[in-house]
Design a protein around this motif. Sequence first.
Motif, PDB file in Angstrom:
ATOM      1  N   TRP A   6      72.724   4.957 100.891  1.00 56.16           N
ATOM      2  CA  TRP A   6      72.031   4.280  99.966  1.00 56.16           C
ATOM      3  C   TRP A   6      71.907   2.745 100.124  1.00 56.16           C
ATOM      4  CZ3 TRP A   6      75.695   1.058  96.811  1.00 56.16           C
ATOM      5  CH2 TRP A   6      75.685   0.840  96.008  1.00 56.16           C
ATOM      6  N   ALA A  38      75.808  17.511 108.113  1.00 53.97           N
ATOM      7  CA  ALA A  38      75.172  17.621 107.131  1.00 53.97           C
ATOM      8  C   ALA A  38      75.840  15.905 106.518  1.00 53.97           C
ATOM      9  CB  ALA A  38      76.747  18.308 106.341  1.00 53.97           C
ATOM     10  N   ARG A  42      74.478  10.491 100.502  1.00 49.46           N
ATOM     11  CA  ARG A  42      74.458   9.261 101.386  1.00 49.46           C
ATOM     12  C   ARG A  42      74.838   7.397 100.759  1.00 49.46           C
ATOM     13  NH1 ARG A  42      67.721  10.264 102.134  1.00 49.46           N
ATOM     14  NH2 ARG A  42      68.215  12.146 102.061  1.00 49.46           N
ATOM     15  N   SER A  44      78.028   6.562 101.983  1.00 51.61           N
ATOM     16  CA  SER A  44      79.276   6.525 103.023  1.00 51.61           C
ATOM     17  C   SER A  44      78.044   5.127 103.879  1.00 51.61           C
ATOM     18  CB  SER A  44      79.452   7.388 104.016  1.00 51.61           C
ATOM     19  OG  SER A  44      79.991   8.476 103.844  1.00 51.61           O
ATOM     20  N   PHE A  45      78.601   3.513 104.281  1.00 54.29           N
ATOM     21  CA  PHE A  45      78.270   2.547 104.723  1.00 54.29           C
ATOM     22  C   PHE A  45      77.915   2.712 106.237  1.00 54.29           C
ATOM     23  CE2 PHE A  45      79.952   2.089 100.522  1.00 54.29           C
ATOM     24  CZ  PHE A  45      78.840   1.181 100.119  1.00 54.29           C
ATOM     25  N   ILE A  48      78.781   7.705 109.518  1.00 52.94           N
ATOM     26  CA  ILE A  48      79.372   8.605 109.853  1.00 52.94           C
ATOM     27  C   ILE A  48      78.583  10.344 109.890  1.00 52.94           C
ATOM     28  CG2 ILE A  48      80.297   9.006 107.277  1.00 52.94           C
ATOM     29  CD1 ILE A  48      82.660   9.848 107.691  1.00 52.94           C
ATOM     30  N   ALA A  49      77.309   9.970 109.219  1.00 56.10           N
ATOM     31  CA  ALA A  49      76.489  10.861 108.921  1.00 56.10           C
ATOM     32  C   ALA A  49      75.341  11.299 109.590  1.00 56.10           C
ATOM     33  CB  ALA A  49      76.164  11.136 107.321  1.00 56.10           C
ATOM     34  N   LEU A  58      72.388  19.552 101.664  1.00 59.68           N
ATOM     35  CA  LEU A  58      72.369  20.669 100.275  1.00 59.68           C
ATOM     36  C   LEU A  58      71.774  20.265  99.200  1.00 59.68           C
ATOM     37  CD1 LEU A  58      76.321  22.328 101.228  1.00 59.68           C
ATOM     38  CD2 LEU A  58      73.669  22.351 102.148  1.00 59.68           C
ATOM     39  N   SER A 101      85.411   5.881  91.933  1.00 57.58           N
ATOM     40  CA  SER A 101      84.512   4.898  90.927  1.00 57.58           C
ATOM     41  C   SER A 101      82.845   4.598  90.299  1.00 57.58           C
ATOM     42  CB  SER A 101      84.760   3.399  91.092  1.00 57.58           C
ATOM     43  OG  SER A 101      84.321   3.351  92.890  1.00 57.58           O
ATOM     44  N   SER A 106      78.690  12.916  96.596  1.00 55.50           N
ATOM     45  CA  SER A 106      78.793  15.153  95.961  1.00 55.50           C
ATOM     46  C   SER A 106      80.359  14.995  96.489  1.00 55.50           C
ATOM     47  CB  SER A 106      77.660  15.447  97.742  1.00 55.50           C
ATOM     48  OG  SER A 106      78.496  15.698  98.436  1.00 55.50           O
ATOM     49  N   GLY A 109      80.703  15.762 100.554  1.00 58.77           N
ATOM     50  CA  GLY A 109      80.779  14.261 101.367  1.00 58.77           C
ATOM     51  C   GLY A 109      81.918  13.508 101.156  1.00 58.77           C
ATOM     52  N   GLY A 162      81.576  21.759 109.828  1.00 62.65           N
ATOM     53  CA  GLY A 162      80.917  22.424 109.726  1.00 62.65           C
ATOM     54  C   GLY A 162      80.262  22.670 108.257  1.00 62.65           C
ATOM     55  N   GLU A 289      74.922  -4.164  98.533  1.00 60.79           N
ATOM     56  CA  GLU A 289      76.092  -4.894  99.301  1.00 60.79           C
ATOM     57  C   GLU A 289      76.717  -4.051 100.595  1.00 60.79           C
ATOM     58  OE1 GLU A 289      77.125  -2.311  94.779  1.00 60.79           O
ATOM     59  OE2 GLU A 289      79.181  -1.141  96.588  1.00 60.79           O
ATOM     60  N   GLU A 293      87.183  -0.349 103.922  1.00 61.59           N
ATOM     61  CA  GLU A 293      88.682  -0.070 102.526  1.00 61.59           C
ATOM     62  C   GLU A 293      89.373  -0.375 103.818  1.00 61.59           C
ATOM     63  OE1 GLU A 293      88.675   2.705  99.484  1.00 61.59           O
ATOM     64  OE2 GLU A 293      89.758   1.385  98.083  1.00 61.59           O
ATOM     65  N   ARG A 325      94.174  -0.648  95.371  1.00 66.04           N
ATOM     66  CA  ARG A 325      94.699   0.595  94.487  1.00 66.04           C
ATOM     67  C   ARG A 325      95.338   1.266  94.954  1.00 66.04           C
ATOM     68  NH1 ARG A 325      88.361   3.450  94.348  1.00 66.04           N
ATOM     69  NH2 ARG A 325      88.393   2.384  96.222  1.00 66.04           N
TER      70      ARG A 325
HETATM   71  C1  FAD Z   1      79.078   2.180  95.282  1.00 65.71           C
HETATM   72  C2  FAD Z   1      80.109   3.149  95.873  1.00 65.71           C
HETATM   73  C3  FAD Z   1      81.452   3.374  95.580  1.00 65.71           C
HETATM   74  C4  FAD Z   1      82.453   3.823  96.114  1.00 65.71           C
HETATM   75  N1  FAD Z   1      83.421   4.512  95.774  1.00 65.71           N
HETATM   76  C5  FAD Z   1      84.451   4.603  96.397  1.00 65.71           C
HETATM   77  C6  FAD Z   1      86.127   4.605  95.582  1.00 65.71           C
HETATM   78  O1  FAD Z   1      86.344   4.355  94.563  1.00 65.71           O
HETATM   79  N2  FAD Z   1      86.803   5.536  96.326  1.00 65.71           N
HETATM   80  C7  FAD Z   1      86.406   5.856  97.778  1.00 65.71           C
HETATM   81  O2  FAD Z   1      87.277   6.309  98.632  1.00 65.71           O
HETATM   82  N3  FAD Z   1      85.392   6.248  98.371  1.00 65.71           N
HETATM   83  C8  FAD Z   1      83.991   5.227  97.694  1.00 65.71           C
HETATM   84  N4  FAD Z   1      83.206   5.277  98.103  1.00 65.71           N
HETATM   85  C9  FAD Z   1      82.659   5.587  99.263  1.00 65.71           C
HETATM   86  C10 FAD Z   1      82.147   6.889  98.922  1.00 65.71           C
HETATM   87  O3  FAD Z   1      83.332   7.968  98.752  1.00 65.71           O
HETATM   88  C11 FAD Z   1      82.681   8.056 100.235  1.00 65.71           C
HETATM   89  O4  FAD Z   1      81.479   7.346 101.689  1.00 65.71           O
HETATM   90  C12 FAD Z   1      82.168   9.616 100.941  1.00 65.71           C
HETATM   91  O5  FAD Z   1      82.218   9.884 101.349  1.00 65.71           O
HETATM   92  C13 FAD Z   1      80.433   9.217 100.151  1.00 65.71           C
HETATM   93  O6  FAD Z   1      80.454  10.644 100.029  1.00 65.71           O
HETATM   94  P1  FAD Z   1      78.443  11.615 100.050  1.00 65.71           P
HETATM   95  O7  FAD Z   1      78.445  12.605  99.309  1.00 65.71           O
HETATM   96  O8  FAD Z   1      77.710  10.903  99.419  1.00 65.71           O
HETATM   97  O9  FAD Z   1      77.925  11.204 101.889  1.00 65.71           O
HETATM   98  P2  FAD Z   1      77.656  11.178 103.113  1.00 65.71           P
HETATM   99  O10 FAD Z   1      78.104   9.424 102.967  1.00 65.71           O
HETATM  100  O11 FAD Z   1      76.167  11.465 102.827  1.00 65.71           O
HETATM  101  O12 FAD Z   1      78.481  11.691 104.289  1.00 65.71           O
HETATM  102  C14 FAD Z   1      80.349  11.143 103.962  1.00 65.71           C
HETATM  103  C15 FAD Z   1      80.538  12.833 105.500  1.00 65.71           C
HETATM  104  O13 FAD Z   1      80.728  13.199 104.975  1.00 65.71           O
HETATM  105  C16 FAD Z   1      80.139  14.751 105.416  1.00 65.71           C
HETATM  106  N5  FAD Z   1      79.326  15.665 104.476  1.00 65.71           N
HETATM  107  C17 FAD Z   1      78.433  15.395 103.810  1.00 65.71           C
HETATM  108  N6  FAD Z   1      78.094  16.250 103.176  1.00 65.71           N
HETATM  109  C18 FAD Z   1      78.998  17.748 103.840  1.00 65.71           C
HETATM  110  C19 FAD Z   1      79.066  19.169 103.961  1.00 65.71           C
HETATM  111  N7  FAD Z   1      78.285  19.779 102.478  1.00 65.71           N
HETATM  112  N8  FAD Z   1      79.436  19.699 104.514  1.00 65.71           N
HETATM  113  C20 FAD Z   1      80.601  18.721 105.236  1.00 65.71           C
HETATM  114  N9  FAD Z   1      80.932  17.404 105.639  1.00 65.71           N
HETATM  115  C21 FAD Z   1      79.310  17.222 104.936  1.00 65.71           C
HETATM  116  C22 FAD Z   1      79.136  14.003 106.096  1.00 65.71           C
HETATM  117  O14 FAD Z   1      78.837  14.921 107.680  1.00 65.71           O
HETATM  118  C23 FAD Z   1      79.670  12.582 106.641  1.00 65.71           C
HETATM  119  O15 FAD Z   1      80.667  13.031 107.481  1.00 65.71           O
HETATM  120  C24 FAD Z   1      81.897   4.335  97.420  1.00 65.71           C
HETATM  121  C25 FAD Z   1      80.420   4.489  98.029  1.00 65.71           C
HETATM  122  C26 FAD Z   1      80.083   3.539  97.070  1.00 65.71           C
HETATM  123  C27 FAD Z   1      78.273   3.648  97.706  1.00 65.71           C
END
Ligand code: FAD
Length: 422
Positions: A6, A38, A42, A44-45, A48-49, A58, A101, A106, A109, A162, A289, A293, A325
């Motif tokens: 993202w 998985a 998307r 995460s910054f 990790i994925a 999915l 926030s 997902s 994730g 998994g 951005e 954290e 927080r």
């Molecule tokens: C604008 C913004 C605001 C955010 N606010 C917060 C917040 O308020 N609090 C906070 O704690 N974080 C926050 N985050 C961080 C975010 O919540 C985490 O990075 C989260 O892991 C992202 O989830 P994702 O679905 O995008 O997973 P991805 O970034 O795509 O993947 C993250 C991890 O999850 C795993 N994963 C994804 N799907 C599956 C699956 N189906 N099975 C097994 N593993 C899986 C991936 O392999 C990877 O290890 C924020 C991020 C952004 C961009």
Amino acid sequence: MSEKNWAGNVTYRAGKLRRPRSLDELQEVVGRATTLSALGSRHSFNRIADTAGELVSLDRLERPIDIDSETMTVRVGGGVKYGVVGQYLQQQGYALANLASLPHISVAGAIATATHGSGDLNQNLSAGVRSMQLVQADGSLVEVAPGDEDFDGYAVALGALGVVTEVSLAIVPTFDVATSVFERLPWPVLLENFDDVTRSAYSVSLFTRWSADTVDQAWLKSRVGRRADINTVAQTTETFFGATPARTRLHPLPGVSAAACTEQQGIPGPWVDRLPHFRLDFTPSNGDELQSEFLVERRHAVEAFEALRALGDRIDPVLQISEIRTVAADTFWLSSAGDRESVALHFTWKPLQTEVEDLLVDLERALAPFDARPHWGKVFTAQANSIAPLYAHLPDFVSLADRVDPNQKFRTDFLRERVFGF
Ligand SMILES: Cc1cc2nc3c(=O)[nH]c(=O)nc-3n(C[C@H](O)[C@H](O)[C@H](O)COP(=O)(O)OP(=O)(O)OC[C@H]3O[C@@H](n4cnc5c(N)ncnc54)[C@H](O)[C@@H]3O)c2cc1C
């Protein structure tokens, strides 16, 4: 394939992005792959994925949202966004205890990285899991639930155990929330009264630039009708620990339009439209951005604030805004709030990867005395050797991963470098 996250700071290296439409197809993809990760929404910054092998999303695997009012759970697909689940629950008269926030993240994730919102009594989102279905490395399905021997490993698994296909989450009857925003909370008052400030509402967020004399904004999200929160709701016209009520809706970033933000000014509304800072119908396609954290044990909060304020001049040029927080403790082996009441110190940076990473070396050193745990999904520089001492149960996690993934199919470079150490 040139897919990005993202924030646009990670280009996934995978040769293939698999998007199965059925559980059978997903099991076949996972079973056949040599190296696989998985991919969630998307958000995460960091890497990790990411994997040099195959990515599996999915986003085409449709699952129903299924409420069970007997067990007070909702069963959802791992790829669904929290905001979508939340809107459905609200229509049916239910709620989740808390949200992050951003509602666009997902479920699987978010759980994988111990994503959290705020609130002295609110645990992270992984704590809401009542059961989880995964496709394991050999393509077989397994269901895990709290009480199982290894559940505390599965609850925050960083994608290493998994692919999570379905999750049952705890639900509660719906509730209303009112957000009140106050400006210019004096730092000395906050340092003296931190516990009283964070217990003032169901969910409290403090936005600061560290270098100024005041915290820019205090966001108090109060549950309407809850005795402990009644005072805060009424406080929209009074001062709050020396901070003054905001006259209009505010974005956490100074000067930025609040159009994307959820309702404020003490106007009550459903939890799903108040607990996230940003509206679900405002869809950020990508972000200008970066984020980092660090979570410290709550008893170190004031010392950690002072350490960061001492770095204020270094932080300032690359910072957009920071957010403080609180997160309640849980028992999960790799949770950033595992076994300790925590304060989360968040940084929204300008999109300057090199400058941010340079600064993070010193910032992480400044927070090291407080055993600061980096958010798994955000930018940090610590490697496995300095992360390992922060997690007493890491050896349990490693042996669980070795057992369920003997050929290290899910062992990405990020996991080797930051977690497993080999
Ligand atoms: C604008 C913004 C605001 C955010 N606010 C917060 C917040 O308020 N609090 C906070 O704690 N974080 C926050 N985050 C961080 C975010 O919540 C985490 O990075 C989260 O892991 C992202 O989830 P994702 O679905 O995008 O997973 P991805 O970034 O795509 O993947 C993250 C991890 O999850 C795993 N994963 C994804 N799907 C599956 C699956 N189906 N099975 C097994 N593993 C899986 C991936 O392999 C990877 O290890 C924020 C991020 C952004 C961009």
